[in-house]
Scaffold this motif. Sequence first.
Motif: not given
Lengths: 489, 89
Positions: B74-78, B86-87
């Motif tokens: 998944p697209d997750i914040p970093l 999408a960060g």
Amino acid sequence: MNAATLSFLSYTAILIAIGIWAYRIVEKVPINRYEEEFYAAGRGLGGIVVALIIAGGLASAGTFIAGPGMTYAYGYSWVLMNNFQIFMNLSLLAPIGIVVGIVARRVNAVTYLDLFRARYQSKAIIIILASMVTVFLLPYMATQFVGAARVIAQMTGLGYFTSLVFGSVVVLIYCVLGGMRGTSLATLLQGIVITVGCILLFVGTVSHAGGFRHSTEILAARDANFLSPTMGGMFRPPFAFSIACITGLFMVGMPHAMLGALTYKNTKALKKGIWMGGILVCIWTLLLCLSGVIGRSIMPDLAVPDEIAPWLAMHVMPEALGGIVLAGIVAGIQTTVAAMAIIITSSIAKNLLKELKPDVSSEKMKVASRLTMGVCLVIAMGLALLEPPLIQWIIFFSIGGLEAATFGPILLGMYWKRGNKWGALASISWGMIIYGLANTVFPEIGVWGTHPSLISVLSSIVVYVIVSLATPPPSGRIVQTFWGVSVSN
Amino acid sequence: MKFVEDPRIKEGRKSLALAWIYFFIYLTAILVLSYTLGIKPYLWGFPRWVAVGNIMVPIIFVIMLIFVVEKFIPDIPLTDDDKNPAGKE
């Protein structure tokens, strides 16, 4: 000057220009952000560059010189061995990419050892790992220079020493001046040159050999073992499995591959880095290895098998195209050297220096970074003057050693809360001792014909778990930093 | 204070499992086909085990990887304060 030399010189000139341009960018960055810029390119690299940094860093002279060399010597059996490395980006970025991405931002880690520092908070681990990274990567880097020098010597007719200087000074320029920023820009150009070079070499070789069937029939007539998956029993399935582990599964522990995990911008870049890396390494590996085998049907009695790729480039295609192929091979080698130079420098100039002298100023750190990188590259060039004949086995030795020391501490350290510094120290020491014994006085440790690194890595994981369980758990602060919900959330 | 695990770590574990499962399936396919298919009859001019196990299989797995990675990671914040999945910075 022939056309091949001219096209190679053009490529080199562009690299130098990139180095100077990157230097100007790095110099404009405020001193308090210098480390992040020099070692992690501001942590803003996109998917294509991340894919190329990991793939180009890991696919070294072992892929571009020794890969076709091994398939030339051992036929299709070594195509199988090389195909295990195709998913190296997946093996590295998917297992730890997300966790490293989150933690590196939390603790402001810009180097491989910053992560170990944050996780284990042990001066001893940093000193040991910095020493080991240097000990294993310097000879590895030297083998890359050897490969590049041999290619340039074949192409230009220059002597080995001149070729060595010619191939390595350019890396020195763009790495020392531009750090990770210069390396990433150069890698982008090099990725294109490598890919075009591989395609040209493959098409030229197949065309010159008269097609696949004709080549296969010639090989079968010479020695049927060239068509066997085990080379007539020389490389049995257990050995193949251990090579798959070294070049695939255990890649997590490779320091120079961690650059991609530390520098990617966001998860979109991470995902692109994984699948694009798969495509690139598949193209490079398949085309080069198949060219090596098919090359045997064209030129059966080359004295040094590692010279097959440059030989084909100079004999089966027009001169100018041959120059592009050779530039591609040298580019593949240079990307590896650059990644290693960044890792060794960060280990010594940043982590080791800070451990020994915590109050060192940013200005001094900046000078130390460039100085260390320059010295390391010069030492590697010096080692390359020894001209080792079989670089593939030195490469496997270095990879195996690094994986034996770091696979357990990095992978378990990222996921197992109970793992601690004592487990990591014991695991690193155990891995090194077993690997050292297996490569010297007790080669039988490599059970059932497997590569010694397999048993070294597996047993070091067991040691990590046992010692961690037998000693106090890590502090709550470490657990919170690595796995807890951030206080700001 | 009770420890609360960051939900993004779970996604990291899933990615680890995904990578290893995918690699082991690939490894099994390439090894089994290479050691069982034999040399003749040639396929596209290559020994049969090379054409199927070492050309077709890697290419199929590389293409499949695009879909697998895009679907399952998944697209997750970093960063901890990042609200954009999408960060993007």
